[in-house]
Design an enzyme around this catalytic site. Sequence first.
Site, PDB file in Angstrom:
ATOM      1  N   THR A 234       7.662  -5.284  -9.568  1.00  0.00           N
ATOM      2  CA  THR A 234       7.413  -6.172  -8.426  1.00  0.00           C
ATOM      3  C   THR A 234       8.289  -5.835  -7.223  1.00  0.00           C
ATOM      4  OG1 THR A 234       9.014  -7.828  -9.179  1.00  0.00           O
ATOM      5  CG2 THR A 234       6.746  -8.063  -9.970  1.00  0.00           C
ATOM      6  N   ASP A 235       7.854  -6.335  -6.068  1.00  0.00           N
ATOM      7  CA  ASP A 235       8.646  -6.177  -4.845  1.00  0.00           C
ATOM      8  C   ASP A 235       9.446  -7.460  -4.607  1.00  0.00           C
ATOM      9  OD1 ASP A 235       6.831  -8.033  -3.839  1.00  0.00           O
ATOM     10  OD2 ASP A 235       5.735  -6.567  -2.651  1.00  0.00           O
ATOM     11  N   THR A 236      10.066  -7.558  -3.448  1.00  0.00           N
ATOM     12  CA  THR A 236      10.915  -8.727  -3.162  1.00  0.00           C
ATOM     13  C   THR A 236      10.121 -10.022  -3.042  1.00  0.00           C
ATOM     14  OG1 THR A 236      10.825  -8.245  -0.796  1.00  0.00           O
ATOM     15  CG2 THR A 236      12.709  -7.370  -2.039  1.00  0.00           C
ATOM     16  N   ALA A 237       8.806  -9.923  -2.864  1.00  0.00           N
ATOM     17  CA  ALA A 237       7.957 -11.118  -2.791  1.00  0.00           C
ATOM     18  C   ALA A 237       7.497 -11.568  -4.177  1.00  0.00           C
ATOM     19  CB  ALA A 237       6.753 -10.849  -1.894  1.00  0.00           C
TER      20      ALA A 237
ATOM     21  N   ILE B 132       5.489  -9.851  -6.192  1.00  0.00           N
ATOM     22  CA  ILE B 132       4.162  -9.345  -6.563  1.00  0.00           C
ATOM     23  C   ILE B 132       4.272  -7.864  -6.903  1.00  0.00           C
ATOM     24  CG2 ILE B 132       2.934 -11.067  -5.190  1.00  0.00           C
ATOM     25  CD1 ILE B 132       2.448  -8.958  -3.061  1.00  0.00           C
TER      26      ILE B 132
END
Length: 138
Positions: free
Chosen positions: A16-19, A21
């Site tokens: 996942t990324d920082t959001a 997702i």
Amino acid sequence: MGGTHHFALRVYFEDTDTAGIVYYANYLKFMERARSDMLRAAGIDQRATLEAGEGVYVVAEAHIRYRASARLDEDLRVLSVVRAVRAASCLIHQRVMRGRELLADAEITAAFLKRGRPARQPRAWVERFERLKGEGVE
């Protein structure tokens, strides 16, 4: 054989990324794992062929459309269907699914290379791909 190959996976924090997702490039990694698993299930030993210098598959083209986002700890499936088998390549349709929801849809062309140049796939492999080829009806 024939039809659709199913590959189950879970989304981990590293995907996942920082959001929170799944990072877009990781869908390609998920599809790569699914294709490798499909080949293994068909009895194709990529490692032995690579180590013997007899050739290797590489992705020559990837057309992907993202439809929805996956999130941390979700269970996903990658569905793979061999659409066409050519002398030196295969066309594989892959979908990343969350339950019945389509997250990513891709057409992947896997080319067979020997010493860095396109080459005919081993005859036995072409026959296995032909048996795998299907319409993807579940």
